[in-house]
Design a protein around this motif. Structure first.
Motif, short mmCIF file in Angstrom:
data_model
loop_
_atom_site.label_atom_id
_atom_site.label_comp_id
_atom_site.label_asym_id
_atom_site.label_seq_id
_atom_site.Cartn_x
_atom_site.Cartn_y
_atom_site.Cartn_z
N HIS A 345 0.94 -1.34 0.02
CA HIS A 345 -0.13 0.09 0.10
C HIS A 345 0.86 1.22 0.00
O HIS A 345 2.12 1.25 0.31
N ASP A 413 -8.68 -1.45 -3.92
CA ASP A 413 -9.14 -0.68 -2.96
C ASP A 413 -10.70 -0.83 -3.02
O ASP A 413 -11.47 -0.98 -1.71
N GLY A 417 -11.97 -2.46 1.10
CA GLY A 417 -12.43 -1.17 1.79
C GLY A 417 -13.43 -1.80 2.99
O GLY A 417 -13.89 -2.90 3.04
N THR A 452 -3.22 -1.46 -3.06
CA THR A 452 -4.08 -0.51 -2.96
C THR A 452 -3.35 1.04 -2.48
O THR A 452 -2.32 1.08 -2.04
#
Length: 556
Positions: A345, A413, A417, A452
């Motif tokens: 990330h 993403d 989430g 992400t």
């Protein structure tokens, strides 16, 4: 077939269409069109009435339209007394396989009856000007016959032909190639036409390297009506299907309890593919992911901050085959999960995807890359099924390749989430997808990597299931100087140091600056100067001016 060329046939059809439009079929009209009609009756062995219908339907087929009987009646002067004669002619043309039946929707069928179109072989032959293409070919090699079968299945996939036409086409191919021992062996099992079609679809999947065929997709190809698919799927689950009773196919052993996939049985492989080793292509073709072969990945020099570099190198070492096998064996021995699940990330352009590709290149592993948006479907339940199918596809890849490939969820993403309160069917679908992903990762075996840009939005439930979590930050000053120097070795170090003092860009942004200046150099012979470099940096940064403002940008 008489010596008539395609051009004469098309001319005859055009004349018949023009001269009969809106007119009743009187003796004088029949005399006027007799010579044109004879071209069709002698070429296709059809009656006078059938020739009239053929000319009309052929021209409509060229316009990509299907024809109903009421449209025929309207063309021929609205003479409804012709309906019985036309119905009989249409049925005859269908039996002769000159016409194909297009059932359309149930509602449409109730209103205006079935719709017709000219058989695609005849249309293709006329368009190519070669009437010999109408005949179904008798092949000399079984593999060539199987290639033709595969082409016919592709036409159905692309909506060129219907399920009914697919079944009829494959029946014709089998009947024209009975000389092959494999065909003779299959026909002795007395399968229905639909079962023969399903069997050959599974055969073609096997030859293409896909050893498991999805049952739902298989039934969609063969049965037009939903209740027919449901009935046959029930017979598969109950094992009353002849394909299972006669042990021609078997359930996917990796997903037996779900009854979602079938394969050729060992017996079928021996009888259909024996002596033809060329039929079993050494390839794996994923349907839900993009396959990236490690041999096609271009080497890329990547630069990391010290903290990132240490974690990246640990994983690179762990994915080397010898170390990977030892590690998974020890994890299993200690009762621990053997899957390597990784989250990368950080800001865009910091090298997350490039890192995964370098791991793959250096360790000789292929990548199955998933674009999450392509997994999602507008249909209820389809997205969840796609995700489950994807993990089954990955399991097949693990058995196919000597080294476990990397399953890469790129820009994940949308699927990682936080789960949301359900207010719509979309919310329900997103939550269901997340639940399935969490379940799949619980007992995952292999190498899973997700990238992400928004780790702060990560659902807490994923935290436990992701073994490694590496944050990619904007390059620190020494690292950024290395990147600038590698891209612009021709510039003085003092200029590059000054650039870094004024601009903080990611490696991906610096690469874009390099590309833009190189294009200007090639097209306009513009040498790279400090001023042009600064302008390109500002242009690159302007696209992301509202993102990562505190970490990446120009110093005030």
């Amino acid at each position: 077939m008489p010596e008539t060329n395609a051009k004469e046939i098309l001319h005859a059809c055009q004349q018949l269409f023009n001269k009969t439009k809106g007119k009743k079929i009187t003796p004088s009209l029949q005399k006027l069109i007799a010579s044109y009609r004879k071209k069709l009756t002698s070429t296709f062995s059809i009656t006078d009435t059938e020739s009239l219908i053929f000319s009309f339907v052929l021209l409509e087929t060229f316009r990509e339209r299907e024809v109903s009987i009421d449209e025929l009646v309207k063309h021929y002067g609205n003479d409804f007394s012709l309906v019985p004669e036309f119905n009989a002619a249409l049925e005859s043309l269908k039996e002769k396989k000159i016409f194909s039946l297009r059932p359309g929707s149930i509602k449409r069928r109730k209103e205006v009856g079935y719709r017709f179109t000219v058989n695609h072989r005849i249309v293709d032959a006329l368009m190519k000007g070669d009437l010999s293409l109408i005949q179904v070919e008798s092949h000399l090699v079984f593999y060539d016959m199987l290639q033709e079968v595969s082409s016919i299945i592709d036409m159905q996939d692309n909506d060129v032909i219907t399920s009914c036409e697919l079944i009829e086409e494959l029946e014709d191919v089998l009947n024209s190639n009975r000389q092959f021992q494999q065909v003779d062996w299959l026909l002795k099992h007395s399968l229905t036409r639909e079962e023969q079609t399903m069997f050959f679809i599974i055969c073609c999947d096997t030859v293409a390297g896909n050893n498991v065929t999805d049952i739902d997709e298989l039934l969609k190809k063969v049965f037009h009506l939903p209740y027919e698919r449901l009935d046959y799927k029930r017979s598969i689950k109950d094992k009353t299907s002849k394909l299972l009773e006669k042990e021609l196919i078997t359930f996917d052993p990796n997903n037996y309890g779900y009854f979602e996939g079938v394969s050729l049985s060992e017996n079928s492989q021996q009888n259909i593919l024996f002596g033809d080793s060329q039929l079993l292509k050494k390839s794996f073709k994923p349907k839900l992911a993009l396959l990236i072969n490690h041999q096609t990945i271009v080497p890329c020099q990547l630069y990391y901050n010290p903290a990132e570099n240490e974690q990246v190198q640990v994983l690179n070492d762990a994915l080397e085959q010898k170390a990977y096998q030892e590690l998974t064996a020890q994890l299993k021995k200690n009762g621990l999960g053997t899957g390597f699940t990784v989250l990368l990330h950080g800001a865009a352009g910091t090298g997350k995807t490039a890192t995964v590709k370098e791991w793959a290149r250096q360790t000789g592993r292929n990548i199955l890359m998933v674009e999450v948006d392509k997994i999602k479907s507008a249909w209820v339940g389809e997205s969840e099924k796609h995700l489950n199918d994807l993990f089954q596809e990955y399991k097949r890849a693990c058995t196919f390749y000597e080294k476990h490939p990397i399953l890469l969820f790129n820009e994940a993403d949308a699927i990682l989430g936080k789960r949301m309160q359900v207010k719509s069917s979309v919310d329900q679908m997103n939550n269901s997808i997340q639940n399935i992903l969490l379940q799949q990762l619980e007992d995952f075996e292999g190498i899973f990597v997700a990238t992400t840009n928004l780790a702060e939005h990560l659902d807490n439930a994923f935290d436990r299931r992701l073994l490694y979590k590496i944050e990619f930050k904007a390059p620190e000053k020494p690292v950024q100087q290395q990147i600038w120097s590698s891209f612009f070795p021709e510039l003085e170090q003092e200029i590059l140091r000054n650039i870094h003092d004024e601009a903080v860009l990611t490696g991906g942004q610096i690469m874009n600056v390099k590309r833009k200046l190189l294009v200007n150099n090639i097209l306009r012979n513009q040498k790279t100067t400090r001023e042009r470099l600064m302008i390109a940096c500002r242009e690159e940064r302007s696209l992301n001016n509202n993102k990562h403002r505190s970490a990446i940008g120009f110093r005030g």
